[in-house]
Design a protein around this motif. Structure first.
Motif, PDB file in Angstrom:
ATOM      1  N   UNK A  58       5.431  70.273  39.483  1.00  0.00           N
ATOM      2  CA  UNK A  58       5.748  71.122  38.339  1.00  0.00           C
ATOM      3  C   UNK A  58       5.337  70.454  37.030  1.00  0.00           C
ATOM      4  N   UNK A  59       5.029  71.277  36.060  1.00  0.00           N
ATOM      5  CA  UNK A  59       4.754  70.798  34.710  1.00  0.00           C
ATOM      6  C   UNK A  59       6.089  70.731  33.966  1.00  0.00           C
ATOM      7  N   UNK A  60       6.580  69.529  33.721  1.00  0.00           N
ATOM      8  CA  UNK A  60       7.929  69.354  33.161  1.00  0.00           C
ATOM      9  C   UNK A  60       7.898  68.799  31.747  1.00  0.00           C
ATOM     10  N   UNK A  61       8.781  69.310  30.925  1.00  0.00           N
ATOM     11  CA  UNK A  61       8.992  68.821  29.570  1.00  0.00           C
ATOM     12  C   UNK A  61      10.271  67.986  29.569  1.00  0.00           C
ATOM     13  N   UNK A  62      10.224  66.802  28.974  1.00  0.00           N
ATOM     14  CA  UNK A  62      11.416  65.955  28.913  1.00  0.00           C
ATOM     15  C   UNK A  62      12.069  66.052  27.541  1.00  0.00           C
ATOM     16  N   UNK A  63      13.341  66.339  27.546  1.00  0.00           N
ATOM     17  CA  UNK A  63      14.125  66.426  26.314  1.00  0.00           C
ATOM     18  C   UNK A  63      14.720  65.066  26.000  1.00  0.00           C
ATOM     19  N   UNK A  64      14.588  64.641  24.729  1.00  0.00           N
ATOM     20  CA  UNK A  64      15.022  63.302  24.328  1.00  0.00           C
ATOM     21  C   UNK A  64      15.755  63.332  22.990  1.00  0.00           C
ATOM     22  N   UNK A  65      16.630  62.345  22.814  1.00  0.00           N
ATOM     23  CA  UNK A  65      17.226  62.007  21.507  1.00  0.00           C
ATOM     24  C   UNK A  65      17.971  63.151  20.825  1.00  0.00           C
ATOM     25  N   UNK A  66      18.641  63.982  21.586  1.00  0.00           N
ATOM     26  CA  UNK A  66      19.481  65.008  20.948  1.00  0.00           C
ATOM     27  C   UNK A  66      20.649  64.329  20.246  1.00  0.00           C
ATOM     28  N   UNK A  67      20.802  64.618  18.967  1.00  0.00           N
ATOM     29  CA  UNK A  67      21.885  64.003  18.199  1.00  0.00           C
ATOM     30  C   UNK A  67      22.255  64.884  17.013  1.00  0.00           C
ATOM     31  N   UNK A  68      23.551  64.913  16.715  1.00  0.00           N
ATOM     32  CA  UNK A  68      24.062  65.639  15.545  1.00  0.00           C
ATOM     33  C   UNK A  68      25.037  64.715  14.829  1.00  0.00           C
ATOM     34  N   UNK A  69      24.949  64.671  13.520  1.00  0.00           N
ATOM     35  CA  UNK A  69      25.867  63.817  12.757  1.00  0.00           C
ATOM     36  C   UNK A  69      27.312  64.213  13.056  1.00  0.00           C
ATOM     37  N   UNK A  70      28.159  63.211  13.150  1.00  0.00           N
ATOM     38  CA  UNK A  70      29.548  63.414  13.575  1.00  0.00           C
ATOM     39  C   UNK A  70      30.250  64.496  12.776  1.00  0.00           C
ATOM     40  N   UNK A  71      30.082  64.479  11.459  1.00  0.00           N
ATOM     41  CA  UNK A  71      30.823  65.404  10.610  1.00  0.00           C
ATOM     42  C   UNK A  71      30.322  66.843  10.712  1.00  0.00           C
ATOM     43  N   UNK A  72      29.192  67.056  11.402  1.00  0.00           N
ATOM     44  CA  UNK A  72      28.644  68.409  11.527  1.00  0.00           C
ATOM     45  C   UNK A  72      28.702  68.919  12.969  1.00  0.00           C
ATOM     46  N   UNK A  73      29.403  68.225  13.819  1.00  0.00           N
ATOM     47  CA  UNK A  73      29.526  68.681  15.204  1.00  0.00           C
ATOM     48  C   UNK A  73      30.520  69.834  15.288  1.00  0.00           C
ATOM     49  N   UNK A  74      30.346  70.655  16.286  1.00  0.00           N
ATOM     50  CA  UNK A  74      31.211  71.819  16.450  1.00  0.00           C
ATOM     51  C   UNK A  74      30.687  73.068  15.766  1.00  0.00           C
ATOM     52  N   UNK A  75      29.506  72.988  15.155  1.00  0.00           N
ATOM     53  CA  UNK A  75      28.927  74.138  14.460  1.00  0.00           C
ATOM     54  C   UNK A  75      27.861  74.841  15.291  1.00  0.00           C
ATOM     55  N   UNK A  76      27.624  74.353  16.499  1.00  0.00           N
ATOM     56  CA  UNK A  76      26.600  74.954  17.349  1.00  0.00           C
ATOM     57  C   UNK A  76      25.211  74.411  17.110  1.00  0.00           C
ATOM     58  N   UNK A  77      25.095  73.316  16.355  1.00  0.00           N
ATOM     59  CA  UNK A  77      23.781  72.769  16.015  1.00  0.00           C
ATOM     60  C   UNK A  77      23.076  72.220  17.248  1.00  0.00           C
ATOM     61  N   UNK A  78      23.795  71.456  18.058  1.00  0.00           N
ATOM     62  CA  UNK A  78      23.180  70.885  19.261  1.00  0.00           C
ATOM     63  C   UNK A  78      22.680  71.984  20.194  1.00  0.00           C
ATOM     64  N   UNK A  79      23.451  73.040  20.318  1.00  0.00           N
ATOM     65  CA  UNK A  79      23.048  74.160  21.182  1.00  0.00           C
ATOM     66  C   UNK A  79      21.802  74.845  20.631  1.00  0.00           C
ATOM     67  N   UNK A  80      21.753  75.038  19.320  1.00  0.00           N
ATOM     68  CA  UNK A  80      20.591  75.685  18.707  1.00  0.00           C
ATOM     69  C   UNK A  80      19.335  74.821  18.847  1.00  0.00           C
ATOM     70  N   UNK A  81      19.489  73.512  18.689  1.00  0.00           N
ATOM     71  CA  UNK A  81      18.352  72.608  18.867  1.00  0.00           C
ATOM     72  C   UNK A  81      17.825  72.686  20.297  1.00  0.00           C
ATOM     73  N   UNK A  82      18.751  72.715  21.254  1.00  0.00           N
ATOM     74  CA  UNK A  82      18.353  72.792  22.653  1.00  0.00           C
ATOM     75  C   UNK A  82      17.660  74.120  22.955  1.00  0.00           C
ATOM     76  N   UNK A  83      18.186  75.211  22.409  1.00  0.00           N
ATOM     77  CA  UNK A  83      17.566  76.522  22.611  1.00  0.00           C
ATOM     78  C   UNK A  83      16.157  76.562  22.011  1.00  0.00           C
TER      79      UNK A  83
END
Length: 223
Positions: free
Chosen positions: A134-159
C-alpha cells in the motif's frame, strides 16, 4: 474566543513550531515517570537497594537517604528517550521543515492559527515502510499548545491531513502514539483509525517500559 484556521507552514512559523514541538514532547515525561514507578521492577529497585543497605549497615537513615537518589535515577532514565527523540528530530526532519515536508507533493506541514498565534501543528510524509504494497502516508508531530486544548484543534489538524491523503491518492495513513496518550487515541479512533499493533519502538523505550500503539486508517477512494 475567535475561531482558529488551519494553513500550510510558513518560514516565519519556525520559532513557534519549534517551541511547541519541544514542549509538547517533553510534557509527556511526568506521565512516563509515574508509569515507570508503577512497574514491578521499579518497586523491586526502590525496595531492594535500601533494604540491602539497611541489612549491611544497620542504619535506617542511610537506607532512606538513598531513596531520593534512586528516584532521580529513574527520572533521568525516563527523560532520556524523550530528549533523544527531540534531539534527533532537530537534527533531521525538523532541522529544515520546508525541505522535509514542503518540497514535494507527497508531504505537507500544517499549523493551526488563532488570533495571529500558531497554536497547533501536524505534518506528514510518505511512510518509509509500505504495508502490503500500500501507498501509506505517515502522520507525525501532532501537537497543540496546552492552553488551547479542548477546542477541537487536534481533530481538525488530523482531518486536514486525512483529506490531503485522499487528494494525493494514498491508500492508508499510519502513525504511532505513546501507549498512555489517551486524548490522542480517542481522536484517532473517532476519526476511523484502528490500533494495528503494540510494540516498543526501540531498546530505549523498552528499558522504561513504554510501548507505542501503531494506528492505521484506510483512506476512502476519491473516485
Amino acid at each position: 474566543m475567535a475561531p482558529y484556521s488551519i494553513r500550510k507552514y510558513q518560514d516565519q512559523d519556525k520559532e513557534a513550531v519549534m517551541d511547541m514541538f519541544i514542549k509538547g514532547t517533553l510534557s509527556h515525561i511526568p506521565s512516563g515517570f509515574f508509569r515507570l514507578l508503577k512497574q514491578p521492577r521499579s518497586f523491586l529497585l526502590l525496595l531492594s537497594v535500601p533494604g540491602a543497605l539497611f541489612l549491611g549497615s544497620g542504619s535506617l537513615f542511610l537506607s532512606l537517604l538513598v531513596l531520593p537518589g534512586l528516584l532521580v535515577f529513574l527520572w533521568l532514565l525516563t527523560r532520556y528517550p524523550f530528549n533523544w527523540y527531540v534531539d534527533n528530530a532537530l537534527r533531521t526532519d525538523m532541522k529544515d521543515i520546508r525541505k522535509s515536508y514542503l518540497s514535494n507533493r507527497g508531504s505537507c506541514f500544517w499549523v493551526a492559527e488563532l488570533e495571529g498565534h500558531v497554536v497547533g501543528m501536524v505534518c506528514a510524509c510518505p511512510a518509509q515502510q509500505a504495508s502490503r504494497g500500500q501507498k501509506c502516508l505517515e502522520m507525525l508531530h501532532l501537537s497543540v499548545r496546552t492552553e488551547y486544548r479542548g477546542l477541537g484543534i487536534a481533530k481538525s489538524l488530523t482531518q486536514t491531513l486525512l483529506q490531503f491523503a485522499q487528494d494525493q491518492g494514498y491508500d492508508a495513513v499510519v502513525l504511532t502514539t505513546l501507549c498512555y496518550n489517551y486524548p490522542a487515541q480517542r481522536i484517532y479512533e473517532q476519526l476511523g483509525f484502528w490500533k494495528a499493533r503494540e510494540a516498543f519502538d526501540s531498546l530505549k523505550w523498552r528499558v522504561i517500559g513504554i510501548p507505542f500503539f501503531y494506528y492505521k486508517y484506510s483512506v476512502p477512494s476519491s473516485l
